[in-house]
Design a protein around this motif. Structure first.
Motif, PDB file in Angstrom:
ATOM      1  N   THR A  31       6.852  78.855  88.324  1.00 55.51           N
ATOM      2  CA  THR A  31       6.732  77.456  87.923  1.00 55.51           C
ATOM      3  C   THR A  31       5.587  77.273  86.939  1.00 55.51           C
ATOM      4  N   THR A  32       5.635  76.162  86.216  1.00 57.92           N
ATOM      5  CA  THR A  32       4.548  75.760  85.335  1.00 57.92           C
ATOM      6  C   THR A  32       3.649  74.779  86.081  1.00 57.92           C
ATOM      7  N   LEU A  33       2.341  75.033  86.044  1.00 57.77           N
ATOM      8  CA  LEU A  33       1.397  74.141  86.716  1.00 57.77           C
ATOM      9  C   LEU A  33       0.931  73.052  85.757  1.00 57.77           C
ATOM     10  N   VAL A  34       0.992  71.810  86.223  1.00 57.46           N
ATOM     11  CA  VAL A  34       0.456  70.674  85.481  1.00 57.46           C
ATOM     12  C   VAL A  34      -0.670  70.079  86.317  1.00 57.46           C
ATOM     13  N   LYS A  35      -1.886  70.172  85.799  1.00 56.49           N
ATOM     14  CA  LYS A  35      -3.062  69.681  86.525  1.00 56.49           C
ATOM     15  C   LYS A  35      -3.590  68.419  85.851  1.00 56.49           C
ATOM     16  N   VAL A  36      -3.876  67.413  86.669  1.00 53.49           N
ATOM     17  CA  VAL A  36      -4.371  66.139  86.149  1.00 53.49           C
ATOM     18  C   VAL A  36      -5.603  65.734  86.934  1.00 53.49           C
ATOM     19  N   ASP A  37      -6.716  65.543  86.238  1.00 57.21           N
ATOM     20  CA  ASP A  37      -7.947  64.999  86.827  1.00 57.21           C
ATOM     21  C   ASP A  37      -8.263  63.693  86.120  1.00 57.21           C
ATOM     22  N   SER A  38      -8.502  62.633  86.905  1.00 54.65           N
ATOM     23  CA  SER A  38      -8.692  61.329  86.281  1.00 54.65           C
ATOM     24  C   SER A  38      -9.431  60.397  87.212  1.00 54.65           C
ATOM     25  N   ALA A  39     -10.013  59.344  86.643  1.00 54.11           N
ATOM     26  CA  ALA A  39     -10.552  58.258  87.458  1.00 54.11           C
ATOM     27  C   ALA A  39      -9.395  57.595  88.201  1.00 54.11           C
ATOM     28  N   ARG A  40      -9.640  57.245  89.472  1.00 53.68           N
ATOM     29  CA  ARG A  40      -8.565  56.719  90.311  1.00 53.68           C
ATOM     30  C   ARG A  40      -8.353  55.228  90.066  1.00 53.68           C
ATOM     31  N   LYS A  41      -7.082  54.836  90.059  1.00 49.71           N
ATOM     32  CA  LYS A  41      -6.711  53.416  90.074  1.00 49.71           C
ATOM     33  C   LYS A  41      -5.363  53.304  90.757  1.00 49.71           C
ATOM     34  N   HIS A  42      -5.061  52.121  91.267  1.00 49.58           N
ATOM     35  CA  HIS A  42      -3.805  51.926  91.976  1.00 49.58           C
ATOM     36  C   HIS A  42      -2.627  52.119  91.023  1.00 49.58           C
ATOM     37  N   GLY A  43      -1.681  52.944  91.419  1.00 48.54           N
ATOM     38  CA  GLY A  43      -0.474  53.161  90.625  1.00 48.54           C
ATOM     39  C   GLY A  43      -0.539  54.346  89.693  1.00 48.54           C
ATOM     40  N   ILE A  44      -1.697  55.020  89.590  1.00 47.35           N
ATOM     41  CA  ILE A  44      -1.809  56.111  88.624  1.00 47.35           C
ATOM     42  C   ILE A  44      -0.957  57.306  89.031  1.00 47.35           C
ATOM     43  N   LEU A  45      -0.810  57.553  90.346  1.00 46.93           N
ATOM     44  CA  LEU A  45       0.050  58.653  90.785  1.00 46.93           C
ATOM     45  C   LEU A  45       1.492  58.402  90.366  1.00 46.93           C
ATOM     46  N   LEU A  46       1.964  57.174  90.536  1.00 48.31           N
ATOM     47  CA  LEU A  46       3.327  56.842  90.131  1.00 48.31           C
ATOM     48  C   LEU A  46       3.516  57.053  88.634  1.00 48.31           C
ATOM     49  N   GLU A  47       2.529  56.666  87.835  1.00 50.33           N
ATOM     50  CA  GLU A  47       2.646  56.834  86.388  1.00 50.33           C
ATOM     51  C   GLU A  47       2.741  58.311  86.009  1.00 50.33           C
TER      52      GLU A  47
END
Length: 358
Positions: A31-47
């Motif tokens: 598989t290809t790994l996609v890593k995301v690090d970000s400031a948290r806000k409501h709904g960001i996981l869904l986006e």
């Protein structure tokens, strides 16, 4: 003298909150790994999940954590054929899209009028809806329709046949709404049939989930029992840590994670931790959630509602999809002929229409 300082401050804030995205093909062999690090806000996981699923990528595994003020995700993805991602344009698009996840993205349906329909599903309904639109000189550019537990939700994107512009004339909009509402009412659905017209629409499939959720399809009994197993959903409270723990086991398929996260987000829950794993044709998902106010699920009625809503969200997309493209006045008759030629006992439960030439 103050404006340059303000501009630099804004740039610093943007740099601090811009997600860091890494697409890695070296770590995992399959598989290809996609890593995301970000400031948290409501709904960001869904986006984030929405961006990946809109590319028709299959999420095989995922590890999600967003305690504190930081959001850290790792997605193991493949294409629909089960292969790692090798197309540099796709990889670049993922990096750019996830990198600007905090910013509002343009709507791909700008310049169109959206018709929202909910009501009772019945034989011939789709044919009657398209007959009305053809009679009112509405050019259907794209349409998506879901049915579940005897209910139907549909988003139809149209433009004026003569001008090619969005339909903005209030009298014509009233005629469209009135005639479609009469079609949806039929003989038995006087109260629950709903129609609305909008020039601004959110993500189409998220909106379909919202429409069926508002219609409370999850409380209704299915007209036809599916041969497949119902999704197994459990909800328990981890009192010591203040989380509600949601476990889902069901048949694996594309967009499964999107459907579950979309429902939790629109029900005003925040996912703090989650793991997703697939083995063969089975998927196993675990979520640690709280309300947006920080509290866990607090009653048995609420627990049962979460279970019902997640089961409904998974089942809505369980059927096969039929594609027709493009849609014109002439193609409407082809679709009408097809619909009326469906053998007795079969029912269209999902449909997608689009005009690639627009």
């Amino acid at each position: 003298m103050e404006w340059p300082c303000l501009d630099e401050y804004e740039k610093l804030v943007i740099r601090m909150n811009t997600p860091r995205v890494v697409v890695d093909n070296a770590v995992c062999a399959t598989t290809t790994l996609v890593k995301v690090d970000s400031a948290r806000k409501h709904g960001i996981l869904l986006e984030a999940v929405q961006i990946l699923t809109d590319l028709n990528l299959s999420i095989k595994k995922a590890y999600i954590s967003s305690d504190g003020r930081w959001f850290m995700d790792v997605f193991h993805v493949t294409d629909l054929n089960g292969n790692k991602l090798t197309d540099e344009s796709v990889i670049s698009y993922i990096e750019q899209s996830l990198g600007c996840i905090h910013h509002v993205r343009s709507n791909s349906f700008n310049g169109l009028t959206a018709l929202e329909l909910t009501g009772t599903d019945r034989l011939g309904l789709l044919s009657e809806v398209f007959a009305v639109l053809a009679d009112l000189e509405c050019n259907v550019v794209e349409s998506k329709m879901w049915t579940h537990n005897g209910r139907i939700a549909s988003l139809i994107y149209v433009k004026d046949c003569d001008s090619g512009n969005p339909i903005e004339d209030s009298q014509k909009i009233d005629r469209i709404e009135g005639r479609l509402r009469n079609v949806l009412k039929g003989d038995n659905d006087i109260r629950s049939a709903k129609t609305s017209v909008s020039l601004a629409v959110t993500h189409t499939e998220r909106r379909l989930h919202q429409m069926m959720f508002a219609d409370r399809d999850y409380e209704r009994q299915p007209i036809i029992r599916s041969a497949s197993e119902s999704p197994a959903v459990t909800v328990q409270n981890w009192v010591e840590r203040g989380y509600s723990v949601v476990n889902v086991q069901c048949k694996d398929r594309t967009k499964l994670l999107f459907d579950v996260v979309c429902t939790l987000t629109d029900m005003q829950y925040v996912v703090f931790h989650a793991t997703v794993n697939s083995a063969g044709d089975k998927a196993y998902l675990e979520f640690y959630i709280r309300h947006t106010d920080g509290s866990p699920i607090s009653s048995e009625a609420e627990r049962q509602r979460v279970i019902q809503c997640l089961q409904a969200a998974i089942e809505r997309r369980a059927s096969e999809v039929l594609f027709f493209s493009p849609i014109t006045d002439l193609d409407y008759w082809i679709i009408r002929l097809f619909i009326h030629s469906v053998p007795m006992g079969l029912q269209i439960s999902k449909a997608c229409f689009c005009d690639d030439r627009v």
